[in-house]
Design a protein around this motif. Structure first.
Motif, PDB file in Angstrom:
ATOM      1  N   MET A   1      91.456 -18.254   0.087  1.00  0.00           N
ATOM      2  CA  MET A   1      92.360 -17.133   0.256  1.00  0.00           C
ATOM      3  C   MET A   1      93.776 -17.531  -0.163  1.00  0.00           C
ATOM      4  O   MET A   1      94.217 -18.635   0.145  1.00  0.00           O
ATOM      5  N   ILE A   2      94.454 -16.634  -0.857  1.00  0.00           N
ATOM      6  CA  ILE A   2      95.805 -16.930  -1.304  1.00  0.00           C
ATOM      7  C   ILE A   2      96.749 -15.783  -0.928  1.00  0.00           C
ATOM      8  O   ILE A   2      96.317 -14.635  -0.740  1.00  0.00           O
ATOM      9  N   LEU A   3      98.022 -16.113  -0.821  1.00  0.00           N
ATOM     10  CA  LEU A   3      99.062 -15.131  -0.520  1.00  0.00           C
ATOM     11  C   LEU A   3     100.071 -15.165  -1.665  1.00  0.00           C
ATOM     12  O   LEU A   3     100.562 -16.236  -2.040  1.00  0.00           O
ATOM     13  N   ILE A   4     100.365 -13.983  -2.227  1.00  0.00           N
ATOM     14  CA  ILE A   4     101.301 -13.879  -3.344  1.00  0.00           C
ATOM     15  C   ILE A   4     102.460 -12.976  -2.938  1.00  0.00           C
ATOM     16  O   ILE A   4     102.257 -11.936  -2.303  1.00  0.00           O
ATOM     17  N   TRP A  14     104.044  -8.256  -0.950  1.00  0.00           N
ATOM     18  CA  TRP A  14     103.118  -9.354  -0.670  1.00  0.00           C
ATOM     19  C   TRP A  14     101.682  -8.850  -0.819  1.00  0.00           C
ATOM     20  O   TRP A  14     101.380  -7.702  -0.493  1.00  0.00           O
ATOM     21  N   VAL A  15     100.801  -9.714  -1.282  1.00  0.00           N
ATOM     22  CA  VAL A  15      99.378  -9.380  -1.312  1.00  0.00           C
ATOM     23  C   VAL A  15      98.575 -10.612  -0.877  1.00  0.00           C
ATOM     24  O   VAL A  15      98.822 -11.729  -1.334  1.00  0.00           O
ATOM     25  N   TYR A  16      97.644 -10.378   0.014  1.00  0.00           N
ATOM     26  CA  TYR A  16      96.754 -11.417   0.556  1.00  0.00           C
ATOM     27  C   TYR A  16      95.373 -11.184  -0.039  1.00  0.00           C
ATOM     28  O   TYR A  16      94.793 -10.105   0.106  1.00  0.00           O
ATOM     29  N   ILE A  17      94.863 -12.188  -0.752  1.00  0.00           N
ATOM     30  CA  ILE A  17      93.589 -12.030  -1.474  1.00  0.00           C
ATOM     31  C   ILE A  17      92.510 -12.914  -0.880  1.00  0.00           C
ATOM     32  O   ILE A  17      92.680 -14.129  -0.759  1.00  0.00           O
ATOM     33  N   ASP A  18      91.406 -12.281  -0.530  1.00  0.00           N
ATOM     34  CA  ASP A  18      90.223 -13.008  -0.089  1.00  0.00           C
ATOM     35  C   ASP A  18      89.367 -13.261  -1.331  1.00  0.00           C
ATOM     36  O   ASP A  18      88.792 -12.323  -1.896  1.00  0.00           O
ATOM     37  N   ALA A  19      89.318 -14.492  -1.781  1.00  0.00           N
ATOM     38  CA  ALA A  19      88.621 -14.834  -3.022  1.00  0.00           C
ATOM     39  C   ALA A  19      87.119 -14.556  -2.955  1.00  0.00           C
ATOM     40  O   ALA A  19      86.487 -14.269  -3.972  1.00  0.00           O
ATOM     41  N   LYS A  20      86.537 -14.636  -1.757  1.00  0.00           N
ATOM     42  CA  LYS A  20      85.090 -14.427  -1.627  1.00  0.00           C
ATOM     43  C   LYS A  20      84.709 -12.963  -1.748  1.00  0.00           C
ATOM     44  O   LYS A  20      83.712 -12.614  -2.366  1.00  0.00           O
ATOM     45  N   THR A  21      85.500 -12.089  -1.135  1.00  0.00           N
ATOM     46  CA  THR A  21      85.164 -10.659  -1.111  1.00  0.00           C
ATOM     47  C   THR A  21      85.977  -9.841  -2.117  1.00  0.00           C
ATOM     48  O   THR A  21      85.700  -8.661  -2.324  1.00  0.00           O
ATOM     49  N   SER A  22      87.003 -10.461  -2.723  1.00  0.00           N
ATOM     50  CA  SER A  22      87.933  -9.790  -3.644  1.00  0.00           C
ATOM     51  C   SER A  22      88.819  -8.764  -2.939  1.00  0.00           C
ATOM     52  O   SER A  22      89.513  -7.985  -3.585  1.00  0.00           O
ATOM     53  N   ARG A  23      88.796  -8.773  -1.627  1.00  0.00           N
ATOM     54  CA  ARG A  23      89.607  -7.813  -0.873  1.00  0.00           C
ATOM     55  C   ARG A  23      91.089  -8.198  -0.944  1.00  0.00           C
ATOM     56  O   ARG A  23      91.452  -9.356  -0.796  1.00  0.00           O
ATOM     57  N   SER A  52     100.482 -11.320  13.266  1.00  0.00           N
ATOM     58  CA  SER A  52      99.151 -10.950  13.769  1.00  0.00           C
ATOM     59  C   SER A  52      98.042 -11.168  12.741  1.00  0.00           C
ATOM     60  O   SER A  52      96.912 -10.732  12.937  1.00  0.00           O
ATOM     61  N   VAL A  53      98.375 -11.836  11.631  1.00  0.00           N
ATOM     62  CA  VAL A  53      97.391 -12.053  10.561  1.00  0.00           C
ATOM     63  C   VAL A  53      96.776 -13.445  10.694  1.00  0.00           C
ATOM     64  O   VAL A  53      97.476 -14.425  10.938  1.00  0.00           O
ATOM     65  N   ASP A  54      95.460 -13.511  10.548  1.00  0.00           N
ATOM     66  CA  ASP A  54      94.744 -14.788  10.636  1.00  0.00           C
ATOM     67  C   ASP A  54      94.759 -15.479   9.275  1.00  0.00           C
ATOM     68  O   ASP A  54      94.071 -15.065   8.348  1.00  0.00           O
ATOM     69  N   PHE A  55      95.563 -16.525   9.140  1.00  0.00           N
ATOM     70  CA  PHE A  55      95.675 -17.255   7.883  1.00  0.00           C
ATOM     71  C   PHE A  55      94.971 -18.614   7.959  1.00  0.00           C
ATOM     72  O   PHE A  55      95.351 -19.564   7.277  1.00  0.00           O
ATOM     73  N   GLN A  56      93.946 -18.683   8.768  1.00  0.00           N
ATOM     74  CA  GLN A  56      93.234 -19.941   8.971  1.00  0.00           C
ATOM     75  C   GLN A  56      92.677 -20.518   7.666  1.00  0.00           C
ATOM     76  O   GLN A  56      92.642 -21.729   7.479  1.00  0.00           O
ATOM     77  N   HIS A  57      92.241 -19.629   6.771  1.00  0.00           N
ATOM     78  CA  HIS A  57      91.620 -20.087   5.535  1.00  0.00           C
ATOM     79  C   HIS A  57      92.549 -19.942   4.317  1.00  0.00           C
ATOM     80  O   HIS A  57      92.074 -19.967   3.178  1.00  0.00           O
ATOM     81  N   LEU A  58      93.829 -19.792   4.561  1.00  0.00           N
ATOM     82  CA  LEU A  58      94.791 -19.668   3.468  1.00  0.00           C
ATOM     83  C   LEU A  58      94.898 -20.987   2.706  1.00  0.00           C
ATOM     84  O   LEU A  58      95.150 -22.042   3.298  1.00  0.00           O
ATOM     85  N   ALA A 274      98.391 -10.352  -8.834  1.00  0.00           N
ATOM     86  CA  ALA A 274      97.183 -10.565  -8.036  1.00  0.00           C
ATOM     87  C   ALA A 274      95.980 -10.789  -8.954  1.00  0.00           C
ATOM     88  O   ALA A 274      95.176 -11.702  -8.734  1.00  0.00           O
ATOM     89  N   ASN A 275      95.883  -9.974  -9.993  1.00  0.00           N
ATOM     90  CA  ASN A 275      94.779 -10.117 -10.950  1.00  0.00           C
ATOM     91  C   ASN A 275      94.861 -11.455 -11.683  1.00  0.00           C
ATOM     92  O   ASN A 275      93.843 -12.109 -11.931  1.00  0.00           O
ATOM     93  N   TYR A 276      96.078 -11.863 -12.042  1.00  0.00           N
ATOM     94  CA  TYR A 276      96.290 -13.131 -12.748  1.00  0.00           C
ATOM     95  C   TYR A 276      95.792 -14.300 -11.905  1.00  0.00           C
ATOM     96  O   TYR A 276      95.019 -15.150 -12.391  1.00  0.00           O
ATOM     97  N   HIS A 277      96.208 -14.356 -10.645  1.00  0.00           N
ATOM     98  CA  HIS A 277      95.830 -15.490  -9.797  1.00  0.00           C
ATOM     99  C   HIS A 277      94.364 -15.416  -9.381  1.00  0.00           C
ATOM    100  O   HIS A 277      93.710 -16.459  -9.228  1.00  0.00           O
ATOM    101  N   PHE A 278      93.837 -14.215  -9.230  1.00  0.00           N
ATOM    102  CA  PHE A 278      92.427 -14.069  -8.903  1.00  0.00           C
ATOM    103  C   PHE A 278      91.569 -14.615 -10.052  1.00  0.00           C
ATOM    104  O   PHE A 278      90.559 -15.287  -9.829  1.00  0.00           O
ATOM    105  N   THR A 279      92.007 -14.334 -11.279  1.00  0.00           N
ATOM    106  CA  THR A 279      91.298 -14.852 -12.457  1.00  0.00           C
ATOM    107  C   THR A 279      91.354 -16.379 -12.502  1.00  0.00           C
ATOM    108  O   THR A 279      90.370 -17.040 -12.835  1.00  0.00           O
ATOM    109  N   GLN A 280      92.527 -16.930 -12.145  1.00  0.00           N
ATOM    110  CA  GLN A 280      92.667 -18.386 -12.131  1.00  0.00           C
ATOM    111  C   GLN A 280      91.732 -19.026 -11.101  1.00  0.00           C
ATOM    112  O   GLN A 280      91.147 -20.092 -11.350  1.00  0.00           O
ATOM    113  N   ILE A 281      91.583 -18.368  -9.953  1.00  0.00           N
ATOM    114  CA  ILE A 281      90.686 -18.870  -8.909  1.00  0.00           C
ATOM    115  C   ILE A 281      89.250 -18.874  -9.410  1.00  0.00           C
ATOM    116  O   ILE A 281      88.495 -19.833  -9.200  1.00  0.00           O
ATOM    117  N   ARG A 282      88.863 -17.805 -10.100  1.00  0.00           N
ATOM    118  CA  ARG A 282      87.499 -17.687 -10.605  1.00  0.00           C
ATOM    119  C   ARG A 282      87.187 -18.771 -11.632  1.00  0.00           C
ATOM    120  O   ARG A 282      86.024 -19.173 -11.796  1.00  0.00           O
TER     121      ARG A 282
END
Length: 284
Positions: A1-4, A14-23, A52-58, A274-282
């Motif tokens: 998971m990443i935060l941009i 800000w956008v918080y991206i869950d790499a597994k679900t693409s949410r 109040s946000v769970d960033f355990q897997h950030l 968000a799309n740029y970094h999501f692509t980099q993660i993939r």
């Protein structure tokens, strides 16, 4: 998971991206420009937004910000965020790099920001090869909300504008010269205050005087900022920012009229980032 984060002088997206679900989860906060904020203020704003946000897997934070062009300014931002996010790796970039990645993607072109302030660069598809000279709002910021607002205020109080426009302005704002000067010289963020008059400009954009004022403002930007980066006018010129978006029609007309190649005009770069970094993660 990443935060941009993509931060201008007025606000931060800000956008918080869950790499597994693409949410993607979006947040909006105040602008965090290191020239007018502190490390503690950065920490408090992040705490307010994400308490109040769970960033355990950030796994990483990518911050693109106005004013983040020096190591000192980047450190101010990263240290402020690190106080909340502890061990999470943080990368801080200038907002111009974010605009270039979002607008040009992997193509050679010119990326421009027109918001409260303004800036531009030449991007070769992988990195910035030349930045425009940025002198800030006192000496530059051509094409910005501040530049538009300054031109309108100047025309109103020096009575250069038509009488009916001056009357409309005073009727809307009820603002004496004394009050105007107090707002500019005695209160913080005068650039944001002057830029706020771009709302009035938008409301009266069909008035011939205002239409000319808008075109002159954009022409100043093209001649003084874009042309030195693109002297042959052979590269696509892309834009992001509130002023570019809300005065899109006038910007397009000025571009075409003066022989520039128009590229994309995006209100906010955050989605493309968000799309740029999501692509980099993939790719990893």
């Amino acid at each position: 998971m990443i935060l941009i984060a993509e931060s201008g002088s007025s606000k931060t997206d800000w956008v918080y991206i869950d790499a597994k679900t693409s949410r993607k989860t979006y947040f909006e906060g105040i602008g965090l420009n290191p020239y007018n904020t502190t490390q503690e203020a950065v920490y408090q704003e992040a705490k307010r937004l994400f308490h109040s946000v769970d960033f355990q897997h950030l796994s990483h934070i990518y911050f693109y910000g106005s004013g983040c062009s020096t190591s000192k300014n980047k450190t101010l931002i990263s240290d402020g965020l690190q106080a909340l996010f502890k061990e999470v790796p943080i990368s801080v970039f200038h907002d111009m790099e974010g605009a270039a990645r979002a607008l040009c993607k992997t193509e050679n072109g010119i990326a421009c920001i027109l918001g409260t302030g303004s800036n531009a660069c030449h991007y070769n598809g992988s990195e910035i090869v030349k930045n425009a000279v940025s002198l800030g709002y006192l000496l530059g910021d051509e094409g910005s909300g501040f530049h538009l607002g300054k031109k309108m205020v100047h025309a109103v109080y020096l009575k250069i504008a038509p009488k009916e426009l001056i009357h409309h302005f005073q009727e809307k704002y009820q603002l004496s010269l004394e009050d105007l000067l107090a707002e500019i010289y005695k209160k913080p963020y005068p650039n944001k205050y002057i830029a706020s008059f771009s709302i009035f400009i938008g409301e009266n954009r069909k008035h011939p005087f205002v239409a000319d004022l808008i075109q002159e403002t954009f022409l100043d930007f093209l001649k003084l900022v874009v042309l030195p980066l693109n002297p042959k006018k052979d590269l696509a010129v892309h834009f992001t920012g509130s002023i570019a978006w809300f005065f899109k029609q006038e910007l397009e007309e000025t571009m075409v009229k003066n022989g520039f190649q128009l590229g994309l005009i995006k209100q906010k770069p955050i989605e493309e980032l968000a799309n740029y970094h999501f692509t980099q993660i993939r790719k990893q």
